[in-house]
Design an enzyme around this catalytic site. Structure first.
Site, PDB file in Angstrom:
ATOM      1  N   TRP A  99      40.124  39.240  47.976  1.00 40.59           N
ATOM      2  CA  TRP A  99      38.872  38.493  48.146  1.00 40.59           C
ATOM      3  C   TRP A  99      38.733  37.425  47.081  1.00 40.59           C
ATOM      4  O   TRP A  99      38.258  36.313  47.362  1.00 40.59           O
ATOM      5  CB  TRP A  99      37.674  39.442  48.169  1.00 40.59           C
ATOM      6  CG  TRP A  99      37.770  40.424  49.297  1.00 40.59           C
ATOM      7  CD1 TRP A  99      37.872  41.782  49.199  1.00 40.59           C
ATOM      8  CD2 TRP A  99      37.814  40.130  50.708  1.00 40.59           C
ATOM      9  NE1 TRP A  99      37.961  42.342  50.449  1.00 40.59           N
ATOM     10  CE2 TRP A  99      37.929  41.364  51.385  1.00 40.59           C
ATOM     11  CE3 TRP A  99      37.761  38.951  51.453  1.00 40.59           C
ATOM     12  CZ2 TRP A  99      37.998  41.447  52.782  1.00 40.59           C
ATOM     13  CZ3 TRP A  99      37.831  39.033  52.836  1.00 40.59           C
ATOM     14  CH2 TRP A  99      37.948  40.262  53.490  1.00 40.59           C
ATOM     15  N   ASP A 166      30.664  38.150  43.652  1.00 42.68           N
ATOM     16  CA  ASP A 166      30.763  38.684  45.014  1.00 42.68           C
ATOM     17  C   ASP A 166      30.565  40.194  44.910  1.00 42.68           C
ATOM     18  O   ASP A 166      31.425  40.904  44.398  1.00 42.68           O
ATOM     19  CB  ASP A 166      32.152  38.342  45.582  1.00 42.68           C
ATOM     20  CG  ASP A 166      32.415  38.976  46.950  1.00 42.68           C
ATOM     21  OD1 ASP A 166      31.533  39.704  47.463  1.00 42.68           O
ATOM     22  OD2 ASP A 166      33.511  38.738  47.505  1.00 42.68           O
ATOM     23  N   LYS A 190      28.870  46.327  54.255  1.00 46.45           N
ATOM     24  CA  LYS A 190      29.473  47.443  53.528  1.00 46.45           C
ATOM     25  C   LYS A 190      28.401  48.474  53.138  1.00 46.45           C
ATOM     26  O   LYS A 190      28.613  49.659  53.291  1.00 46.45           O
ATOM     27  CB  LYS A 190      30.214  46.957  52.285  1.00 46.45           C
ATOM     28  CG  LYS A 190      31.132  45.748  52.501  1.00 46.45           C
ATOM     29  CD  LYS A 190      32.428  46.116  53.211  1.00 46.45           C
ATOM     30  CE  LYS A 190      33.193  44.920  53.762  1.00 46.45           C
ATOM     31  NZ  LYS A 190      33.588  43.888  52.823  1.00 46.45           N
TER      32      LYS A 190
HETATM   33  C1  LIG Z   1      34.426  42.494  53.065  1.00 46.68           C
HETATM   34  C2  LIG Z   1      34.445  41.610  51.873  1.00 46.68           C
HETATM   35  C3  LIG Z   1      34.386  40.207  51.979  1.00 46.68           C
HETATM   36  C4  LIG Z   1      34.412  39.485  53.320  1.00 46.68           C
HETATM   37  O1  LIG Z   1      33.201  39.556  53.914  1.00 46.68           O
HETATM   38  P1  LIG Z   1      32.953  38.830  55.343  1.00 46.68           P
HETATM   39  O2  LIG Z   1      31.502  39.125  55.527  1.00 46.68           O
HETATM   40  O3  LIG Z   1      33.841  39.477  56.332  1.00 46.68           O
HETATM   41  O4  LIG Z   1      33.224  37.397  55.179  1.00 46.68           O
HETATM   42  C5  LIG Z   1      34.350  39.469  50.821  1.00 46.68           C
HETATM   43  N1  LIG Z   1      34.370  40.053  49.615  1.00 46.68           N
HETATM   44  C6  LIG Z   1      34.449  41.392  49.473  1.00 46.68           C
HETATM   45  C7  LIG Z   1      34.472  41.988  48.108  1.00 46.68           C
HETATM   46  C8  LIG Z   1      34.481  42.208  50.597  1.00 46.68           C
HETATM   47  O5  LIG Z   1      34.543  43.541  50.460  1.00 46.68           O
END
Ligand SMILES: *Cc1c(COP(=O)(O)O)cnc(C)c1O
Length: 357
Positions: A99, A166, A190
């Site tokens: 990511w 993030d 998540k």
């Molecule tokens: C799942 C995830 C993403 C991607 O998220 P999307 O909503 O599918 O764009 C980005 N960063 C982390 C840490 C993730 O776990």
């Protein structure tokens, strides 16, 4: 729900949240309309937005000078929006895996990217620490929990430049000092909601740091000033997010869920460390509370498919590791009960006994 849901995302939600969502699909607030077919510009939905905002602030202790927005497009959209808004000359990134790499790739379109630290040398099995943060950066970007590898920052960094994180996969799973961050963002699928909405908590002064003229939909000013209502927001996922926040408050908030998450993680990591057939894949001090990665020990690798089947027979779902790591990943998000973790631990024990030499 009947299965033990260890999926990495979209992932487990509290049973009562799913029941509330199902009810709202049939009849939202006794309005005679489904949540799926109401206007986002109604009093009833205004109330949902207002309550989500208030609960998010209360649960994460978010100060008044931060704004919360909800957008479609996922966390991946933020990967390019953030540099589009804030990267004038140079930004710092920490590379802790897939990511982070995706975020770095997008940032390079807008300016210079300095990768201040990386754990790529050991397949992202640890969190780099003690790196210097130059003061001439527009911002520093980190990924607080690395969903694929199972590493997590356990302390809020102190940064002399605006810190952007993030937190897709550990938002509201542990206490966070929001004042250390200029922006926190993530996909909600998540820990908070079904797929379809991504949140951001943005310190107001960041809006004065927007470095270029941007398309209306890309500028964070648009979304903050219009309270996420410049265009149609993801109504249903935001409703479910609000119900998740209600649920979280009802069980005692972030402090209580953190206590539970620590207990769940300890239960599973202790078994991984004890069980001769399994071993953890990351540095102990950087182990994630949310995504717990493990593999078969040396010489036992060929038992992996059999363990997978064994777990399946116990109604355990979603423990296959990401292809970049292999083995197993048990995602233990907020709504996963400790009983589910116990079922997995019992399953690992029984499997080891069955194969004791
Ligand atoms: C799942 C995830 C993403 C991607 O998220 P999307 O909503 O599918 O764009 C980005 N960063 C982390 C840490 C993730 O776990």
């Amino acid at each position: 729900m009947k299965k033990h849901n260890f999926n990495a995302g979209p992932s487990v939600l509290a049973d009562e949240v799913i029941e509330k969502a199902a009810q709202a699909v049939l009849d939202f607030n006794g309005s005679g309309l489904s949540i799926l077919s109401i206007s986002h510009r109604t009093k009833d939905f205004d109330a949902v937005m207002a309550e989500a905002d208030a609960l998010f602030r209360e649960l994460l202790h978010i100060p008044d000078n931060y704004k919360i927005i909800y957008l479609g497009g996922g966390a991946s959209t933020y990967f390019y929006q953030i540099p589009a808004n804030f990267l004038g000359k140079k930004a710092g990134y920490v590379n802790t895996g897939v990511w982070s790499k995706k975020a770095i790739k997008e940032a390079k379109r807008y300016g210079e990217v300095e990768v201040l630290a990386t754990s790529e040398d050991r397949n992202f099995t640890y969190i780099p620490k003690g790196f210097a943060i130059p003061e001439d950066l527009d911002y520093l970007h980190i990924t607080s929990n690395n969903t694929i590898y199972g590493t997590e920052y356990h302390e809020d960094l102190s940064s002399p430049v605006p810190l952007i994180a993030d937190m897709s996969s550990d938002i509201l799973s542990r206490p966070v000092d929001v004042t250390k961050y200029a922006m926190i963002y993530g996909g909600a699928q998540k820990n908070l909601a079904p797929a379809g909405v991504a949140f951001a908590i943005i310190r107001e002064d960041m809006l004065d740091r927007i470095v270029r003229d941007l398309p209306t939909m890309v500028s964070y000013r648009t979304h903050v000033e219009n309270n996420s209502m410049f265009n149609t927001p993801p109504v249903f996922p935001i409703y479910v997010l609000m119900e998740t926040l209600r649920w979280l408050k009802s069980i005692g908030g972030v402090e209580e869920i953190y206590r539970r998450n620590l207990a769940k993680a300890k239960l599973l990591y202790d078994e991984i460390d004890r069980n001769p057939l399994f071993r953890g894949t990351v540095e102990k001090e950087d182990r994630s509370l949310m995504n717990i990665c493990f593999v078969m020990t040396e010489g036992n690798e060929e038992l992996a498919p059999e363990f997978m089947e064994f777990a399946k027979s116990r109604d355990i779902v979603g423990i296959k590791g990401h292809r970049l790591v292999g083995g197993f990943r048990a995602s233990c998000y907020n709504a996963l009960s400790i009983e589910s973790v116990q079922v997995l631990v019992d399953c690992m024990r029984e499997f080891a006994e069955k194969h004791a030499k």
